[in-house]
Structure formats: structure tokens, C-alpha cells
Scaffold this motif. Structure first.
Motif, short mmCIF file in Angstrom:
data_model
loop_
_atom_site.label_atom_id
_atom_site.label_comp_id
_atom_site.label_asym_id
_atom_site.label_seq_id
_atom_site.Cartn_x
_atom_site.Cartn_y
_atom_site.Cartn_z
N THR A 131 0.82 -1.22 -0.10
CA THR A 131 0.07 0.17 -0.05
C THR A 131 1.01 1.12 0.18
OG1 THR A 131 -0.31 -0.22 2.50
CG2 THR A 131 -2.02 -1.33 1.00
N GLN A 132 1.96 1.31 0.61
CA GLN A 132 2.96 2.40 0.47
C GLN A 132 4.30 2.00 -0.15
OE1 GLN A 132 2.13 5.48 1.56
NE2 GLN A 132 0.25 4.68 2.01
N THR A 136 4.13 1.16 -5.79
CA THR A 136 2.77 2.11 -5.59
C THR A 136 2.66 3.57 -5.44
OG1 THR A 136 2.29 -0.16 -4.35
CG2 THR A 136 0.68 1.87 -4.20
N ARG A 137 3.61 4.17 -4.87
CA ARG A 137 3.76 5.39 -4.72
C ARG A 137 4.11 6.15 -5.90
NH1 ARG A 137 3.96 7.37 0.45
NH2 ARG A 137 5.21 9.31 -0.24
N ARG A 140 1.20 6.13 -8.24
CA ARG A 140 0.18 6.91 -7.78
C ARG A 140 0.36 8.56 -7.98
NH1 ARG A 140 0.46 6.15 -2.52
NH2 ARG A 140 -1.07 4.05 -2.69
N ASP A 146 -3.91 4.36 -8.65
CA ASP A 146 -4.14 3.66 -7.42
C ASP A 146 -4.40 2.30 -7.56
OD1 ASP A 146 -4.15 3.07 -4.78
OD2 ASP A 146 -5.84 4.35 -4.37
N ALA A 149 -7.03 0.84 -5.32
CA ALA A 149 -8.38 1.56 -4.97
C ALA A 149 -9.56 0.70 -4.48
CB ALA A 149 -8.88 2.23 -6.63
#
Length: 293
Positions: A131-132, A136-137, A140, A146, A149
Motif C-alpha cells: 500500500t505504501q 505503488t507510490r 500514484r 491507484d 483503489a
């Protein structure tokens, strides 16, 4: 005609070469055979030590059937992806020198990554596509995409798919490359001599010959994913979506589905599935080894 009696007597005497296998046999007995027997036997006894078949009835419970179904489709999907991608990598390396830098590097990396799993693999995935995670970043922040989402899927059942593929593809390369490399150039020359072309060699000779080895490798990948525990336990710390995690829950919980010693019954069902798959694998591998000799 004389016969060397010393040679005949020596051949009939039992050798001592089996002594070298004793440590390995002891290792298998203590860490594989004994735990397996104990796990299976517990499934036939209740908390008071009385024999019962009630635990086996739990294999028909909807919750247990769901976990077996989840393990089956995840194993089939990752085995199929791993088999196809791994076979393509093997085909790409077929024209490279066996002792070259590329093949040596790929073989060494495959040997390492095929055993890569557990907490280390879970950490790598979380750090990259968590998620982080880094990827992923980047997606995003730079592209506005995302991938989470719809929720934190990486910590649930779908998250096991990319995790398993990491070691399924290298395992396919290790198991399938010897079969692909065993294709003899004389077969291609004979096919061309009889009026065939290089394009028709694969559908008429190459693929049919490699089919048993490919299917055997696929079954091995399925059994590998079906019995995998450490990676799933590190990623999915909550819930029991697959059979190994359901066994963990049965071992750590006081009551599961209202039955004692349920872990043994689950282990029995799991061993039956893996045993059947490996039996078919052995039969196919025996047939495939005929032309590889």
C-alpha cells in the motif's frame, strides 16, 4: 570358459555404500515421515484419545471446502503462469551457449529464486507493491494510478498470486530446461530431410515430445503452490483463505468448526491431493525420461 569366483563372490556380498545414506534417511524419518504420520493419526482421534471419524466429516464443511477451492484455483493459476513464462524463458535461452554468461546467470538466479519465500519474499512485495510500496507510490504520484483503489488486495488471497509467481517461474526454468535442451539437432535435420520445415518441426515433433515434460513440470508447480505456507502466512496474517493457513488456525485455536484435532483431518486431505498430483507427475516423468536418455 572360466569364471572369476572372487568377482562372483564379491558381487553377491552386500556392500557398505548404504551407510552413506543413513544420515539422510534419519533426517527424512525425523523431519518428514514422523511429523506426517503424527499429523495424520491425530485426525482419527478426539481430545480424549478415542478413535473417531468425526474429524474427517469436517472435510465436507463449506468452510473447509472453500479453503480447498481457494488453494486449488490459486495453485492452478500460478502454476499455469509459471509454466508458460518459464517455458518461454527456456525457449529463449535454447540458442545460447550452455556455459555462457547469460545461461549461467539465469540458472544461478533460478536456483536462488526458486527457494525464495517466506518473510523475505513478503517483505520484498510489501516494499515494492504494498500500500505504501515504491512502485505503488510512483504509479500514484506520477500517473495517478491507484492499484489499491479496490482495497488492500495484497494482504488477501489475490496477493498470493504475484508472490507465488516469483518462485514458480524459476522452478519451471530449473525443471523444464533440461527437457528442452535434450532435443537433438538430428531430429530437426531428419525432419528437414523428409520435406518438413523449421516452422512445422515444433507442432509435429517438438511440442508432442515436450508435452509430457511440460505437463510434469506444471504438476510439480501446482503441488509446490498448493503446499506453500510460509509466504502466505507472512502476507496474510489474518484469516485462513487457503488450506495451510486453515491448518494453522486449527492448531492454534481451541475449537474450530466444533471439532478437536481438525488439523490432522485437514492435513490428510492436503496430503491426498498432493500425493495424487505427485503420483501422476512421477508417471509422466517416467515416460518423458525415455527419450531424454
Amino acid at each position: 570358459m572360466t569364471v572369476d569366483t572372487r568377482t562372483s563372490r564379491g558381487a553377491s556380498r552386500p556392500g557398505w555404500s548404504w551407510v552413506g545414506l543413513a544420515p539422510f534417511a534419519l533426517y527424512l524419518a525425523l523431519f518428514l515421515v514422523l511429523p506426517t504420520v503424527l499429523a495424520l493419526l491425530t485426525g482419527f482421534f478426539d481430545a480424549d484419545g478415542a478413535f473417531t471419524l468425526d474429524n474427517l466429516a469436517a472435510l465436507g464443511d463449506p468452510v473447509v471446502l472453500t479453503t480447498f477451492a481457494n488453494s486449488t484455483w490459486v495453485s492452478l493459476l500460478t502454476a499455469a503462469i509459471g509454466a508458460i513464462v518459464g517455458a518461454l524463458v527456456c525457449f529463449a535461452m535454447l540458442g545460447l551457449p550452455a556455459g555462457g554468461v547469460v545461461r549461467t546467470t539465469v540458472d544461478a538466479a533460478s536456483g536462488v529464486l526458486a527457494q525464495f519465500g517466506g518473510v523475505m519474499l513478503a517483505f520484498v512485495l510489501i516494499a515494492t507493491i504494498g500500500t505504501q510500496g515504491v512502485v505503488t507510490r510512483l504509479l500514484r504520484d506520477l500517473l495517478g494510478i491507484d492499484i489499491f483503489a479496490g482495497g488492500a488486495w495484497i494482504y488477501a488471497l489475490p496477493g498470493l498470486i504475484p508472490a507465488y509467481i516469483v518462485f514458480q517461474v524459476p522452478l519451471m526454468i530449473i525443471t523444464f530446461m533440461p527437457a528442452l535442451a535434450a532435443l537433438k539437432p538430428q531430429w530437426v535435420e531428419a525432419h528437414l530431410t523428409l520435406g518438413g520445415t523449421r516452422a512445422t518441426f515444433w507442432p509435429t515433433i517438438g511440442f508432442p515430445v515436450l508435452a509430457p515434460s511440460f505437463l510434469a513440470s506444471f504438476l510439480l508447480l501446482f503441488a509446490n503452490a498448493f503446499s506453500s505456507y510460509a509466504t502466505a502466512a507472512a502476507l496474510a496474517s489474518q484469516g485462513s483463505q487457503i488450506v495451510p493457513l486453515q491448518i494453522r488456525t486449527a492448531l492454534t485455536s481451541e475449537t474450530v468448526l466444533g471439532r478437536d484435532n481438525l488439523a490432522g483431518a485437514l492435513a490428510l486431505g492436503m496430503i491426498v491431493v498432493v500425493g495424487a498430483v505427485m503420483a501422476v507427475y512421477a508417471l509422466i516423468q517416467r515416460r518423458a525420461s525415455r527419450w531424454q536418455a
